[in-house]
Design an enzyme around this catalytic site. Structure first.
Site, PDB file in Angstrom:
ATOM      1  N   GLU A 267       0.888  -1.162   0.000  1.00 19.82           N
ATOM      2  CA  GLU A 267       0.000   0.000   0.000  1.00 19.82           C
ATOM      3  C   GLU A 267       0.918   1.201   0.000  1.00 19.82           C
ATOM      4  O   GLU A 267       1.515   1.545   1.012  1.00 19.82           O
ATOM      5  CB  GLU A 267      -0.895  -0.052   1.245  1.00 19.82           C
ATOM      6  CG  GLU A 267      -2.300   0.420   1.008  1.00 19.82           C
ATOM      7  CD  GLU A 267      -2.379   1.927   0.970  1.00 19.82           C
ATOM      8  OE1 GLU A 267      -3.465   2.445   0.773  1.00 19.82           O
ATOM      9  OE2 GLU A 267      -1.336   2.581   1.135  1.00 19.82           O
TER      10      GLU A 267
ATOM     11  N   CYS B  72      -2.278   8.194   2.555  1.00 14.96           N
ATOM     12  CA  CYS B  72      -1.773   7.819   1.240  1.00 14.96           C
ATOM     13  C   CYS B  72      -2.721   8.256   0.135  1.00 14.96           C
ATOM     14  O   CYS B  72      -2.311   8.576  -0.961  1.00 14.96           O
ATOM     15  CB  CYS B  72      -1.535   6.323   1.168  1.00 14.96           C
ATOM     16  SG  CYS B  72      -3.016   5.387   1.517  1.00 14.96           S
TER      17      CYS B  72
END
Lengths: 301, 255
Positions: free
Chosen positions: B27, B61
């Protein structure tokens, strides 16, 4: 001697020039190189193009160009096209039976069974094109005024190292699932037996498949695969046709732009495949869509 | 193996596990874009932009760290955005009334500062609301940059802080091209009033019609579960645009 026999004797034999299939066209390798392909007993069959790095890069350009249209086509339409491939193959069955028999050293009846299975495989994946989204996508329950939906999207341009041994059924089994979901593909044919793959290009060209969706390269697997594994515009790589050492090397190269990697694994291509190869090259996209209803704050946001 | 963090480390991990049988979930970074069209509901878009980049001080993110505004509403949107930013409260992250807490480490703070200074040096215009920073701790005031081009470092690199880069566009194609011009595609938001009711676009009609037929068709930043591929998020933007634009659908053949 009858007239018919006489003309038969005078006829010159017509040898087929096997060529690559890139961007819907049939080029020779830009390098001009060819290599000898022989049957399972070592008898010369034909010369096949020996692709270079440049051929590989050209194929990526073609595959990328085709991606927008192919991924944007409806799943139903893709299914129709895949079924059309099966139809076209059915009409040229004899040729493929001969090529597969030569390549894999099979009897005519066994080769015919392999070709039948390959045709059926196209039909099988044709059926999956508009069903896979129902299996791997759907609505998600979320704690907010959103309609939340996940849907599968094709990964992009995929490089496939076709199986080295199963020159036709294996080949079809690795290409069909990749393009069924809307990816475009550059396939490196079996190094030893590339002829069925090169002939498949001729079938694909007459199957309503847009040029560039499938690109077939023949030559030295390691030589062609290396630049493709490192290519920044390739999104995924299927290492099926690589041995252990090559697979590792390619996987390291593929890490540079974080390609999806499908590692080599033992597969019995005669069996009905699952959906693993379909889902291997799909991304999940999730969309949060405001429903317009008001949240606790009195606003819909 | 599961990893959440920087793209560079993600690549190193991918190299490390090559040739093994280990499975990996990475990720990695994002440089999400919020695209605001001239028919968007401004106030709602502003709320979305603010929660997109300033939630958790931008240390997310899928933060929407790039804002793409249609040129005709640039000034109006910026005025609203600045007004809204001026009302954000910095302070103790454990206090429920706090909008913006502290940066998680001195190291991260210095990285944000470096990137922001670089943005200024490269010619972008920096703006922050007048707000008092607490005397101790690692603080960074919410910051936005205007006059940003795609070549600027602040528009390319993941800053991982409360810093928003504002770019403009004129045509929808330009918006999509700019949104996709990033190796860090992960999330994106589209703000427009049109869309759902009128979208004839392929493959998505079912989803759209089950959304609202009136009100907005804006989408919240979407999160791509795959996260490894830049192509996925790139397509996310393109596809979402197809979903919301009748004009786009007419040119269905191009990408």
């Amino acid at each position: 001697m009858s007239a018919a026999e006489k003309s038969e004797q005078q006829r010159l034999s017509v040898f087929k020039t096997y060529k690559l299939y890139v961007g819907g066209k049939f080029p020779r390798s830009e390098s001009g190189r060819v290599y000898e392909v022989s049957d399972s007993k070592g008898k010369w069959l034909a010369n096949a193009p020996q692709s270079s790095r440049k051929d590989a890069r050209d194929a990526v350009v073609a595959a990328r160009k085709a991606f927008g249209g192919w991924s944007g086509a409806t799943a139903y339409n893709r299914g129709q096209v895949l079924y059309r491939v099966a139809e076209m193959l059915e009409g040229r069955k004899e040729q493929f039976v001969r090529e597969v028999a030569d390549a894999e050293g099979l009897s005519k009846s066994k080769a015919a069974a392999v070709v039948d299975a390959a045709i059926d495989r196209w039909v099988w994946y044709a059926g999956w094109t508009d069903k896979i989204a129902q299996i791997v996508g759907g609505g998600n329950p979320v704690a907010g005024p959103y309609f939340n939906l996940s849907s599968p999207e094709p990964t992009g341009v995929v490089t496939v190292l076709a199986p080295q041994e199963s020159s036709f059924l294996g080949l079809v089994s690795v290409i069909a699932p990749v393009i069924a979901t809307g990816n475009t593909v550059i396939v490196i044919a079996s190094e030893k037996s590339p002829l069925p793959a090169l002939s498949l290009g001729e079938v694909l060209a007459t199957s309503d498949l847009p040029g560039g969706v499938v690109n077939v390269l023949s030559g030295r697997t390691a030589e062609i695969a290396a630049p493709l594994a490192a290519h920044q515009d390739v999104n995924a790589i299927d290492l099926t046709g690589a041995d252990e050492a090559l697979a590792k090397e390619l996987e390291i190269a593929a890490a540079d732009n974080l390609k999806r990697v499908l590692r080599p694994q033992p597969v019995d291509y005669a069996r009905t495949p699952g959906i693993e190869r379909l889902t291997a090259f799909l991304e999940t996209k999730t969309v949060w869509h405001p429903t317009g209803s008001l949240g606790a704050s009195g606003s819909s946001y | 193996m599961a990893f959440t963090g920087s793209t560079a480390v993600g690549k190193a991990i991918a190299r490390q596990i090559a040739g093994s049988h280990k499975k990996v979930t990475l990720e990695l970074g994002g440089k999400g874009a919020n695209i605001v069209f001239d028919d968007a509901p401004i106030d709602q878009a502003v709320e979305g932009i603010v929660s997109g980049i300033f939630f958790n001080q931008g240390q997310v993110c899928c933060a929407g760290s790039r804002l793409l505004v249609q040129e005709s509403i640039h000034d109006e949107l910026l005025d609203s955005l600045k007004r809204r930013l001026s009302t954000l409260r910095l302070g103790d992250p454990l206090d429920k009334n706090t909008d913006i807490g502290a940066i998680n480490s001195a190291e991260q703070l210095s990285r944000i500062t470096t990137l922001v200074d670089q943005g200024e040096a490269e010619g972008a215009e920096r703006w922050s609301p007048a707000c008092e920073l607490p005397s101790s701790g690692y603080w960074f005031a919410p910051t936005l940059f205007t006059n940003v081009t795609q070549a600027h470092t602040i528009a390319r690199d993941e800053i991982f802080g409360p810093v928003l880069s504002v770019l403009t566009f004129r045509t929808p194609d330009e918006a999509v091209a700019k949104a996709n011009n990033s190796p860090y595609g992960l999330s994106a938001g589209i703000w427009t009033e049109k869309g759902s009711a009128s979208s004839p676009s392929r493959a998505s009609s079912a989803r759209v019609s089950s959304g609202p037929t009136r009100s907005t068709s804006s989408t919240r930043p979407r999160r791509s579960a795959g996260t490894r591929s830049r192509a996925s998020a790139a397509r996310a933007v393109v596809t979402a645009w197809r979903r919301t634009s009748p004009r786009r659908a007419r040119r269905a053949s191009d990408k």
